[in-house]
Scaffold this active site. Structure first.
Site, mmCIF file in Angstrom:
data_model
loop_
_atom_site.group_PDB
_atom_site.id
_atom_site.type_symbol
_atom_site.label_atom_id
_atom_site.label_comp_id
_atom_site.label_asym_id
_atom_site.label_seq_id
_atom_site.Cartn_x
_atom_site.Cartn_y
_atom_site.Cartn_z
ATOM 1 N N HIS A 59 -3.771 -6.945 7.562
ATOM 2 C CA HIS A 59 -4.455 -5.665 7.802
ATOM 3 C C HIS A 59 -5.353 -5.714 9.033
ATOM 4 O O HIS A 59 -6.352 -5.002 9.101
ATOM 5 C CB HIS A 59 -5.298 -5.271 6.599
ATOM 6 N N HIS A 193 -0.472 5.075 -1.683
ATOM 7 C CA HIS A 193 -1.879 5.248 -1.349
ATOM 8 C C HIS A 193 -2.050 5.596 0.122
ATOM 9 O O HIS A 193 -1.223 5.235 0.961
ATOM 10 C CB HIS A 193 -2.755 4.050 -1.716
ATOM 11 N N GLU A 240 3.475 -0.006 2.362
ATOM 12 C CA GLU A 240 3.453 -1.426 1.949
ATOM 13 C C GLU A 240 4.567 -1.759 0.962
ATOM 14 O O GLU A 240 4.858 -2.932 0.731
ATOM 15 C CB GLU A 240 2.084 -1.781 1.341
#
Ligand code: DHB
Ligand code: FE
Length: 286
Positions: A59, A193, A240
C-alpha cells in the site's frame, strides 16, 4: 512432489491489528469477524504448514508511485514490517525462504511472467494482519514467507485474467518443488471497499457473494470483467480481490471450501475469510 496443503483468503484491514493490540477480539464489533478464524486455527494446528506463499498488495510502504512493479516476488532472508499506521503496532520480522523464492522466480520467468525480484522487501498490513490472525499470541512466526505483491494501487492494473494465470504459474512451480515443506497459500485484501472519494464506504454484497460462490470451482468467472470494472463493482480498494484470484490459481486442482465467514463492516470493508483445503496428491492420483 510439491506439497500445497491449502489456502486462506482473508481481508487485511489494518484496524484488525489494532483490535488485537487492544485485546478487543471478543467485543461485539469484532467478534463476528474474529470468530471466523476458529476453523482456521483448527486447520493450522492439524496441517502445520512450514511456508506461506502470500499474494498481497503493498500500500505504498515498499513500493511507491515512483517505482511500481505489476508483479514482484520477494527473495529476502527475512522481511521487516514497518507499517505502524491505523493503530497497528509494528510486528516482528518474518523469516524468508530464499530457496523456494528463487525456484518460484525461475519457474515464473521460464513461464514468461517477467516479475520483479526483491532481495530486500518491507511488508505492510496486507501480510502481517493475516499472519497475526493465523498465529496470535506474539510468539515467533511458525512459518517462513514467500511474498508475491500485485499492483492494486497505480493504474494500469494487471487484468484479473493475468493475475489468475500468474497464480496458476506459481502453482505449477510449487508442484515441481522437490523440498519436503508443507506449503500454504494466502490471498489477502478485499472484499468490496472504498476508502476515499465520493463513494467512500461503498460495499457491494452481491458482488462479494458472487466472488465467494465462484472462486473455488469457477475462478474464471471472476476474471471476465476488467480491473476497472471490478472497481465499479467493488470499490477502488475492492480490486484487492485480484490477490484472492491469484492465490486461487496457485492452489491448482482438488480444492475444497472448508469454512467461510462474511461480515459487514469491519472499518470500511466487507470483511471475508475463506479457508480452502487441498486433497493430498496421492488421493488425487488414485
Ligand atoms: C482498510 C482496508 C484495507 O484493505 C486497507 O488496506 C486499509 C484500510 C479499512 O477498511 O480500513
Ligand atoms: Fe488493503
Amino acid at each position: 512432489m510439491g506439497n500445497v496443503i491449502g489456502g486462506l483468503l482473508t481481508s487485511h484491514v489494518p484496524g484488525i491489528g489494532g483490535a488485537i493490540a487492544r485485546g478487543v477480539e471478543k467485543d461485539p464489533y469484532w467478534a463476528p469477524f474474529f470468530d471466523g478464524f476458529d476453523p482456521v486455527h483448527d486447520w493450522l494446528a492439524e496441517a502445520k504448514p512450514d511456508v506461506a506463499v502470500v499474494f498481497y498488495n503493498d500500500h505504498g510502504l515498499n513500493f511507491f508511485l515512483d517505482k511500481m512493479p505489476t508483479f514482484a516476488v520477494g527473495a529476502a532472508a527475512s522481511y521487516r514490517n514497518a507499517d505502524e499506521g491505523w493503530g497497528l503496532p509494528v510486528q516482528r520480522e518474518i523469516q524468508g525462504d530464499t530457496a523456494l523464492s528463487w525456484h518460484i522466480i525461475e519457474q515464473l520467468v521460464a513461464d514468461e511472467f517477467d516479475v520483479t525480484t526483491c532481495q530486500s522487501m518491507l511488508v505492510d498490513h496486507a501480510v502481517v494482519v493475516p499472519f497475526q490472525l493465523c498465529w496470535p499470541g506474539g510468539n515467533a512466526w511458525p512459518v517462513r514467507l514467500v511474498p508475491i505483491a500485485l499492483n492494486t494501487v497505480q493504474h494500469p492494473l494487471p487484468s484479473p485474467k493475468r493475475c489468475l494465470a500468474m497464480g496458476c504459474a506459481v502453482g505449477r512451480a510449487l508442484e515441481r518443488w522437490q523440498g519436503p515443506e508443507r506449503i500454504m497459500v494466502m490471498g489477502t485484501g478485499g472484499l468490496s471497499h472504498q476508502l476515499d472519494g465520493q463513494r467512500a464506504g461503498f460495499i457491494n454484497q452481491t458482488y462479494d457473494r458472487f466472488c465467494m460462490d465462484n472462486i473455488v470451482h469457477d475462478p474464471d468467472a471472476l476474471t471476465r470483467i476488467s480491473a476497472l470494472d471490478i472497481i465499479e463493482e467493488a470499490g477502488s480498494q475492492g480490486v484487492e480481490i485480484i490477490n484472492w484470484i491469484a492465490a486461487r490459481g496457485a492452489l491448482g486442482e482438488g480444492v475444497t471450501e472448508r469454512s467461510r465467514n462474511y461480515h459487514i463492516p469491519i472499518s470500511n470493508t466487507a470483511a471475508a475469510t475463506m479457508l480452502l483445503t487441498k486433497e493430498p496428491a496421492e488421493a488425487m492420483a488414485a
